[in-house]
Design an enzyme around this catalytic site. Structure first.
Site, PDB file in Angstrom:
ATOM      1  CB  SER A  76      -0.996  -0.302   1.232  1.00  0.00           C
ATOM      2  OG  SER A  76      -1.730   0.842   1.022  1.00  0.00           O
ATOM      3  CG  ASP A  79      -2.606   4.223  -1.355  1.00  0.00           C
ATOM      4  OD1 ASP A  79      -3.255   3.935  -2.472  1.00  0.00           O
ATOM      5  OD2 ASP A  79      -2.856   3.502  -0.429  1.00  0.00           O
ATOM      6  CG  ASP A 106      -2.987  -0.501  -2.375  1.00  0.00           C
ATOM      7  OD1 ASP A 106      -2.975   0.741  -2.016  1.00  0.00           O
ATOM      8  OD2 ASP A 106      -3.572  -1.121  -1.756  1.00  0.00           O
ATOM      9  CG  ASP A 160      -6.292   1.021  -0.739  1.00  0.00           C
ATOM     10  OD1 ASP A 160      -5.459   1.657  -0.508  1.00  0.00           O
ATOM     11  OD2 ASP A 160      -6.163   0.032  -0.039  1.00  0.00           O
TER      12      ASP A 160
END
Length: 458
Positions: free
Chosen positions: A106, A247, A249, A251
């Site tokens: 992440s 960010d 990833d 999400d």
């Protein structure tokens, strides 16, 4: 033979520094085997698992290790390559796969990596299932291995990114475009680096890209949702209508208005909740926020006539509260926004499109939409710590905490918590006077740093 590993699952899947437990190739192979065994116990026949990743250098080795573990247990893997986490959730549902796995840490630096597991419905798996998988990994007990033609194979899904782009665009009203809008976009050199520009450009926006050139070691490096200063400066420099930062990833999202002011998850939640209520599209007039949500934002939401449920921090907890209370919109200050009408997990690009739709339909700038929302003074300081010792066991921290609360009075609040994914203690102080809040937050952070810290803070 038993495999000695420390606790695998944290607050958001498995996460750690690459080539250190639990994020080693050896443990990842075992994790793949454990997931496979759980699936095989659920039903007989062939099983398929979707595998995606972000742009980290270590993603290659973990992808291969995970696939090897799954294939060795007879599971067919559908390999997506770099794609946002919500894309894995979507493709898992679209392909009717038995599970989806995202290899990502992440918002963490490139040296870290992680594994998030989704059910066939596209939701992150339960704590109970995580514990079962963890037990299997620690005991290295996977039952009989398939033989000969029964081993699994892997298949690369060539059009995965394109399918996800079309899915995301479908959450924007048909017949509408983004023509005339200039958008600064920061993809954090992460999983959204191709998808996000494609979505906004295909909807006819003028897109100025930052953080769209991943090298494997620059993901989240002074860019993306954790560093909105990049788009703050760029929006002013390019005279853009707004900025969007994702960010690593994809999400979570942080936005910036045309004046360069940050619009965080609290504000995005407020904007979207108000619009949905106005259109009678918010079931039961309910939303989910978190314990970190600004008090001024909570007052604003309640002033709209909404019932606000608060959950612990983390999109898993937000989603759990949403499902428990039959809520379709939830989010947290850090930018995880969940629109259950569209996706089963946080989706930064989908969230951006909902705000853009509201701007277009109301003929408003982003600053117009945030103007009615008056936030309480709040300061958040992240203190890097050597280890996560229970804070209540440290007398000086406990005394300082009481002193700060006394200074704030009954209307102020303090929240101290350790990050679930990093060695960080988060210090949040909220009150009525900004200068006082800033000073008290610093005083508390200084004590925590002196007792537990590494000397680094944000």
């Amino acid at each position: 033979m038993q495999q000695s590993v420390r606790k695998l699952f944290g607050t958001d899947g498995v996460r750690g520094r690459a080539n250190f437990e639990p994020m080693t190739v050896e443990t990842t192979v075992l994790l793949g085997k454990a997931v496979a065994r759980v699936l095989r116990e659920g039903r007989s026949g062939k099983h398929r698992v979707v595998v995606g990743k972000d742009t980290r250098l270590s993603g290659y080795m973990f992808e291969n290790a995970l696939i090897a573990g799954l294939n060795s247990m007879g599971i067919e893997t559908l390999v997506l390559g770099p794609i946002p986490t919500p894309g894995v959730a979507f493709i898992t549902r679209a392909y009717r796969a038995d599970a989806g796995i995202m290899i990502s840490a992440s918002h963490n630096p490139y040296r870290d990596n992680g594994i998030k597991i989704f059910s066939l419905e596209g939701f992150k798996i339960s704590d109970v299932l995580e514990q079962r998988i963890e037990t299997m990994v620690s005991e290295a007990d996977f039952g009989p291995l398939p033989e000969d033609h029964a081993v699994g194979k892997n298949k690369r899904v060539i059009d995965a990114m394109g399918r996800y782009v079309e899915f995301v665009k479908a959450t924007f009203p048909k017949g509408r475009t983004l023509k005339g809008l200039k958008i600064v976009l920061d993809c954090a050199h992460g999983a959204s680096y191709k998808v996000a520009p494609s979505v906004f450009e295909e909807l006819d926006a003028e897109v100025i890209c930052y953080g769209c050139e991943p090298t494997g070691i620059n993901i989240n490096e002074h860019c993306g949702a954790l560093f909105p200063q990049v788009i703050q400066k760029a929006v002013i420099e390019h005279q853009a209508h707004l900025g969007i930062a994702l960010d690593g990833d994809g999400d979570r999202i942080i936005m910036v208005d045309e004046k360069g002011h940050i619009v965080d998850g609290d504000m995005i939640l407020s904007i979207c909740a108000g619009d949905l209520k106005k259109r009678s599209a918010l079931p039961h007039n309910r939303v989910v926020a978190t314990i970190m949500t600004n008090f001024g934002v909570l007052k604003y939401l309640e002033g709209l006539g909404l019932q606000v449920f608060t959950s612990p921090v983390g999109d898993r907890h937000v989603l759990h509260a949403m499902l428990e209370h039959e809520v379709t919109l939830g989010g947290e200050q850090s930018g995880h926004m969940i629109f259950l009408d569209y996706n089963t997990t946080g989706d930064g690009i989908v969230s951006a499109l909902q705000v853009l739709r509201i701007m277009i339909e109301s003929e408003s700038m982003l600053s117009d939409l945030t103007a009615p929302i008056v936030k309480s003074p709040q300061t958040l300081i992240n203190v890097a710590v050597r280890e996560k010792i229970p804070l209540e066991t440290i007398p000086l921290i406990e005394r300082t905490l009481r002193d700060v609360q006394d200074a704030l009075g009954p209307s102020g609040r303090i929240l101290l918590r350790y990050s679930g994914t990093e060695n960080i203690c988060r210090v949040m102080v909220e009150g009525h006077k900004k200068h006082q809040v800033d000073c008290l937050a610093k005083a508390l952070a200084d004590v925590i740093d002196a007792e537990l810290g590494t000397g680094s803070r944000e």
